[in-house]
Write a protein that holds these residues in place. Sequence first.
Motif, short mmCIF file in Angstrom:
data_model
loop_
_atom_site.label_atom_id
_atom_site.label_comp_id
_atom_site.label_asym_id
_atom_site.label_seq_id
_atom_site.Cartn_x
_atom_site.Cartn_y
_atom_site.Cartn_z
N PHE A 63 0.87 -1.17 -0.18
CA PHE A 63 0.01 0.03 0.10
C PHE A 63 0.86 1.09 -0.03
O PHE A 63 0.57 2.05 -0.84
CB PHE A 63 -1.03 -0.11 1.16
CG PHE A 63 -1.49 1.31 1.54
CD1 PHE A 63 -2.45 2.01 0.83
CD2 PHE A 63 -0.83 1.93 2.79
CE1 PHE A 63 -3.05 3.20 0.96
CE2 PHE A 63 -1.58 3.46 2.95
CZ PHE A 63 -2.72 3.98 2.31
N PHE A 64 1.75 1.33 0.85
CA PHE A 64 2.53 2.51 0.77
C PHE A 64 3.48 2.66 -0.42
O PHE A 64 3.77 3.78 -0.78
CB PHE A 64 3.49 2.55 2.00
CG PHE A 64 2.98 2.52 3.36
CD1 PHE A 64 2.54 3.77 3.68
CD2 PHE A 64 3.02 1.58 4.36
CE1 PHE A 64 1.85 3.99 4.82
CE2 PHE A 64 2.20 1.70 5.46
CZ PHE A 64 1.77 3.04 6.05
N SER A 65 4.06 1.59 -0.98
CA SER A 65 4.74 1.74 -2.42
C SER A 65 3.53 2.32 -3.42
O SER A 65 4.22 3.11 -4.20
CB SER A 65 5.28 0.48 -2.55
OG SER A 65 4.30 -0.55 -2.89
N LEU A 71 1.51 9.59 -5.39
CA LEU A 71 1.89 10.93 -4.77
C LEU A 71 2.67 11.61 -5.83
O LEU A 71 2.88 12.77 -5.80
CB LEU A 71 2.29 10.92 -3.40
CG LEU A 71 1.22 10.70 -2.29
CD1 LEU A 71 1.72 10.47 -0.99
CD2 LEU A 71 0.39 11.74 -2.36
N LYS A 72 3.58 10.89 -6.22
CA LYS A 72 4.63 11.56 -7.25
C LYS A 72 3.87 12.23 -8.55
O LYS A 72 4.68 13.04 -9.12
CB LYS A 72 5.89 10.38 -7.50
CG LYS A 72 6.70 9.96 -6.55
CD LYS A 72 7.80 9.43 -7.07
CE LYS A 72 7.66 8.07 -7.68
NZ LYS A 72 9.07 7.39 -8.40
N ILE A 73 2.87 11.58 -8.73
CA ILE A 73 2.23 12.15 -9.76
C ILE A 73 1.47 13.60 -9.50
O ILE A 73 1.44 14.43 -10.13
CB ILE A 73 1.11 11.10 -10.41
CG1 ILE A 73 1.99 9.95 -11.07
CG2 ILE A 73 0.15 11.72 -11.56
CD1 ILE A 73 1.02 8.85 -11.41
N MET A 74 0.82 13.36 -8.17
CA MET A 74 0.14 14.51 -7.64
C MET A 74 0.99 15.64 -7.09
O MET A 74 0.44 16.99 -7.33
CB MET A 74 -0.79 13.93 -6.67
CG MET A 74 -1.78 13.07 -7.27
SD MET A 74 -3.23 12.71 -5.80
CE MET A 74 -2.31 11.98 -4.55
N ARG A 157 -4.21 17.03 -10.89
CA ARG A 157 -2.98 16.37 -11.47
C ARG A 157 -3.45 14.96 -11.76
O ARG A 157 -2.78 14.57 -12.84
CB ARG A 157 -2.15 16.52 -10.33
CG ARG A 157 -1.59 17.81 -10.05
CD ARG A 157 -0.56 18.00 -10.86
NE ARG A 157 0.16 19.04 -10.56
CZ ARG A 157 1.32 20.01 -11.22
NH1 ARG A 157 1.46 19.41 -12.54
NH2 ARG A 157 1.74 21.10 -10.98
N LEU A 158 -4.14 14.18 -10.88
CA LEU A 158 -4.26 12.72 -11.11
C LEU A 158 -5.28 12.51 -12.38
O LEU A 158 -5.15 11.47 -13.22
CB LEU A 158 -4.66 12.16 -9.94
CG LEU A 158 -4.99 10.37 -10.08
CD1 LEU A 158 -3.51 9.78 -10.36
CD2 LEU A 158 -5.60 10.07 -8.62
N PHE A 387 -9.21 2.24 -2.34
CA PHE A 387 -9.01 3.12 -3.27
C PHE A 387 -7.79 2.94 -4.29
O PHE A 387 -7.69 3.38 -5.36
CB PHE A 387 -9.44 4.70 -3.02
CG PHE A 387 -10.98 4.89 -2.60
CD1 PHE A 387 -11.94 4.63 -3.34
CD2 PHE A 387 -11.13 5.31 -1.30
CE1 PHE A 387 -13.18 4.84 -3.10
CE2 PHE A 387 -12.43 5.47 -1.05
CZ PHE A 387 -13.53 5.11 -1.73
N THR A 388 -6.84 3.15 -3.29
CA THR A 388 -5.28 3.17 -4.04
C THR A 388 -5.19 2.11 -4.71
O THR A 388 -4.61 1.72 -5.92
CB THR A 388 -4.18 3.15 -2.83
OG1 THR A 388 -4.75 4.10 -1.92
CG2 THR A 388 -3.01 3.16 -3.38
#
Length: 659
Positions: A63-65, A71-74, A157-158, A387-388
């Motif tokens: 999940f964290f990965s 997050l790098k996209i957002m 962004r996303l 959701f992730t």
Amino acid sequence: MAAVSKYLTAKNSSIASAVLFALYLLKRRRNANKSSGKRGSSELAANHDKDGKKEKAAVDWVFFSRIYRILKIMVPRTVCKESGYLLLIAVMLVARTYCDVWMIQNGTMIESAIIGRTTKDFKKYLFNFITAMPLISLVNNFLKLGLNELKLRFRVRLTKHLYDEYLKGYTYYKMGNLDNRIANADQLLTQDVERFCNSVVDLYSNLSKPLLDIGLYIYKLTSAIGAQGPASMMAYLIFSGLILTRLRRPIGKMTVAEQRYEGEYRYVNSRLITNSEEIAFYNGNAREKQTIHATFYKLVDHLHNFIIFRFSMGFVDSIIAKYLATVVGYLVVSRPFLNHSHPRHQTSSHSELLEDYYQSGRMLLRMSQALGRIVLAGREMTRLAGFTARITELMKVLNELNSGRYERTMVSQHDRESETSEKITLVPGSGQIINTDRLIKFDRVPLATPNGDILIKNLSFEVKSGTNVLICGPNGCGKSSLFRVLGELWPLFGGHLTKPDRGKLFYVPQRPYMTLGTLRDQVIYPDTWEDQKRKGIADKVLKEYLDNVQLGHILDREGSWDIVQDWMDVLSGGEKQRMAMARLFYHKPQFAILDECTSAVSVDVEDYIYSHCRKVGISLFTVSHRKSLWKHHEYYLHMDGRGNYDFKVITAETVEFGS
């Protein structure tokens, strides 16, 4: 003292420990699910076995990965609007925490002045509170502003990233027609993206503020009641947090299933709207109602199970994260006061004891609330994991489709009777596409569907610009498949295909697509007005295109090129087909594929359209059953539906054969 105790009891909100009871309740809940919920679980397994990997949604390293990649996209850069809003929220959270501490201290002094009947101190601290109200209100609303703006920026962004991938080339087509891992992409791209972004920002706020509160209140309480009390609360946080996180693990999987069922329910409703006329002709309302009800009640059953599970978890959360906190809070805050040998209060007066207890109690209460919010944030984190997982799966499929990899679950040819499924990965690249102007050549190209059905083993023919070809044969023989391979919608499984670039091929279907927009947009689609001006095509030329297909009266009737209508409803079937031909004249491609596109057009207009195409140099591949069209073509390609084909020159004999 009694008033203070009553206040603390009314405001109890913290962490408490009921581990044995929680485990017992979870065991009872799981046993109930295995018996009474067996039907819903079996339906989920039967309908979505292929989604097993997708449904793994837990708060773990995976999940964290996943969320780190998103997050790098957002937040694409260190210095950007998103990082600015993150900083604003952090500053406002710190300011709000200090405001809370000041409110506790000032409120304690006001109440102490009331109890001590000190009018001067009462007025002083009350005036301080009044003057601080605008600043505190500003801090709270700046925090809300930052959270709402960050949610919106994350969504922008996303969404932009996903649509860039989704609308790259023909990926949007491939996802629905070549790959069946993602169902209801519309829900993922809209509703799930919004919920994901809201959940991420809320989690950031719900974790940052309590962590700040805990750090500050530990510092304050350590000086007031010693380090043992805050240390006990922190130990309790870790222990109860681990227990509750373990109990909430099914929430992620249930969230994934909920969103999938919601998507299926929306899909069957959209199908009813899209195909309402055909269903009405069939009197299919009863059958469609049965389908919608079946899908709806599948969703309802799942939501019911989810509600029961959340009820059970809510009960456990209340015990662990709320009511037992009163006991823990009283035990911690009472030690310095009930221990007569404690050095802090050996010489304190009753008023000093009351003031110290009241201030320490309030800080401990706020710390307990912060601890409780962190533990309860695990519930939202588990939901976020669901959701992730869905967003990550969408990104993975989009990336693979854009790299030319497809997956499709289907029934294999030798096991169709037993209905056992196998996964076949379509890997295009065994065939080669050569881009050459004014030539279409199939050289030993196997014509196959994405399901693996071979329509023609080796298709070979050559058509040069200026030559029209008529495609004929029974339904299912491969006419549409040929066009999809030619348009690069379907993968090439072998051989060599020589053809012009995509932009030099144009497809005109039997039911033309009318875009949202103006009358001009219908003629120039997919170009924009800026594209039209860049090409140097004047509006009077567009009017000539409409006149060529006998649609000039529409411009006269509407009065302007910029009029906006629902053109799918305003135009009749024949008018839409003629509008599509005007669109063809505007683009002037090297080759055009006409798929029964004049079936609702009169013979004289049809004859003019084909003659005009030859005049402007558009070579045609035509699918039609009208005998009158044979004279406009030089060759015919006949497929018999059994894997055989003929590509020959049209003569008087072949015209008779075609009829």
